[in-house]
Design a protein around this motif. Structure first.
Motif, PDB file in Angstrom:
ATOM      1  N   LYS A  91       1.210  -1.294  -0.030  1.00  0.00           N
ATOM      2  CA  LYS A  91      -0.222  -0.039   0.116  1.00  0.00           C
ATOM      3  C   LYS A  91       0.762   1.339  -0.109  1.00  0.00           C
ATOM      4  O   LYS A  91       0.341   1.750  -1.159  1.00  0.00           O
ATOM      5  CB  LYS A  91      -0.897  -0.208   1.286  1.00  0.00           C
ATOM      6  N   TRP A  92       2.071   1.188   0.809  1.00  0.00           N
ATOM      7  CA  TRP A  92       2.333   2.237   1.103  1.00  0.00           C
ATOM      8  C   TRP A  92       4.063   1.788   0.599  1.00  0.00           C
ATOM      9  O   TRP A  92       4.842   2.139   1.206  1.00  0.00           O
ATOM     10  CB  TRP A  92       2.710   3.006   2.206  1.00  0.00           C
ATOM     11  N   LYS A  93       4.379   2.299  -0.671  1.00  0.00           N
ATOM     12  CA  LYS A  93       6.122   1.110  -0.834  1.00  0.00           C
ATOM     13  C   LYS A  93       6.970   2.242  -0.935  1.00  0.00           C
ATOM     14  O   LYS A  93       7.704   2.039  -0.114  1.00  0.00           O
ATOM     15  CB  LYS A  93       6.206   1.183  -2.573  1.00  0.00           C
ATOM     16  N   GLN A  95       7.048   5.659   1.049  1.00  0.00           N
ATOM     17  CA  GLN A  95       6.350   6.114   1.991  1.00  0.00           C
ATOM     18  C   GLN A  95       6.579   4.865   3.079  1.00  0.00           C
ATOM     19  O   GLN A  95       6.219   4.600   3.848  1.00  0.00           O
ATOM     20  CB  GLN A  95       5.408   6.409   2.184  1.00  0.00           C
ATOM     21  N   LEU A  98       5.119   6.418   6.810  1.00  0.00           N
ATOM     22  CA  LEU A  98       3.533   6.070   6.919  1.00  0.00           C
ATOM     23  C   LEU A  98       3.527   4.376   7.101  1.00  0.00           C
ATOM     24  O   LEU A  98       2.946   4.322   8.576  1.00  0.00           O
ATOM     25  CB  LEU A  98       2.999   6.769   5.129  1.00  0.00           C
ATOM     26  N   LEU A  99       4.508   3.702   6.950  1.00  0.00           N
ATOM     27  CA  LEU A  99       4.265   2.054   6.902  1.00  0.00           C
ATOM     28  C   LEU A  99       4.880   1.389   8.246  1.00  0.00           C
ATOM     29  O   LEU A  99       3.708   1.292   8.919  1.00  0.00           O
ATOM     30  CB  LEU A  99       5.739   1.816   6.183  1.00  0.00           C
TER      31      LEU A  99
END
Length: 139
Positions: A91-93, A95, A98-99
């Motif tokens: 979903k958040w490659k 970032q 954020l992960l």
């Protein structure tokens, strides 16, 4: 020793320390000096009620500590934790922060959701059963 092992060891030590404090709190201080000091402010009936209150909640507080350790100390290092991390990576490659926040936030949200019954039991049921609170849910 890698960082995950160090983190797990520190969490394990914190868990053991926390359980030992709960146990010593459960035993209480039976010395005559402590009893004399407490009797200045509370009656024997109050002391008995408080002791019963603490002993009634002891197994639930231990269960709560074990759940804390399972969710915060072990879940991130299990197959389920690795799978959840892989899902969030899709979903958040790019970032990373954020992960990390999503992973930690989801663990804490899951732990919070499971701890709600414990909080209700300690904060409402036991308090009312022993007469320490007279508030209603609607207040």
């Amino acid at each position: 020793m890698n960082l995950k092992k160090i983190l797990f060891l520190l969490l394990l030590l914190q868990f053991a320390f926390s359980l030992s404090l709960k146990y010593f709190s459960f035993l209480g201080d039976q010395s005559t000096d402590a009893t004399e000091i407490v009797l200045k402010y509370f009656s024997l009936e109050d002391i008995k009620k408080g002791t019963d209150y603490g002993q009634r909640g002891f197994p639930v507080s231990i269960a709560s500590k074990v759940l804390d350790f399972l969710f915060i100390g072990i879940l991130p290092f299990t197959l389920l934790g690795f799978s959840w991390e892989a899902f969030l990576q899709t979903k958040w490659k790019a970032q990373y922060y954020l992960l990390v926040m999503g992973f930690i936030g989801s663990i804490f949200f899951l732990r919070f959701s499971i701890s709600l019954p414990f909080s209700y039991y300690f904060g409402f049921v036991l308090e009312h059963r022993f007469g320490f609170s007279n508030m209603l849910i609607t207040d």
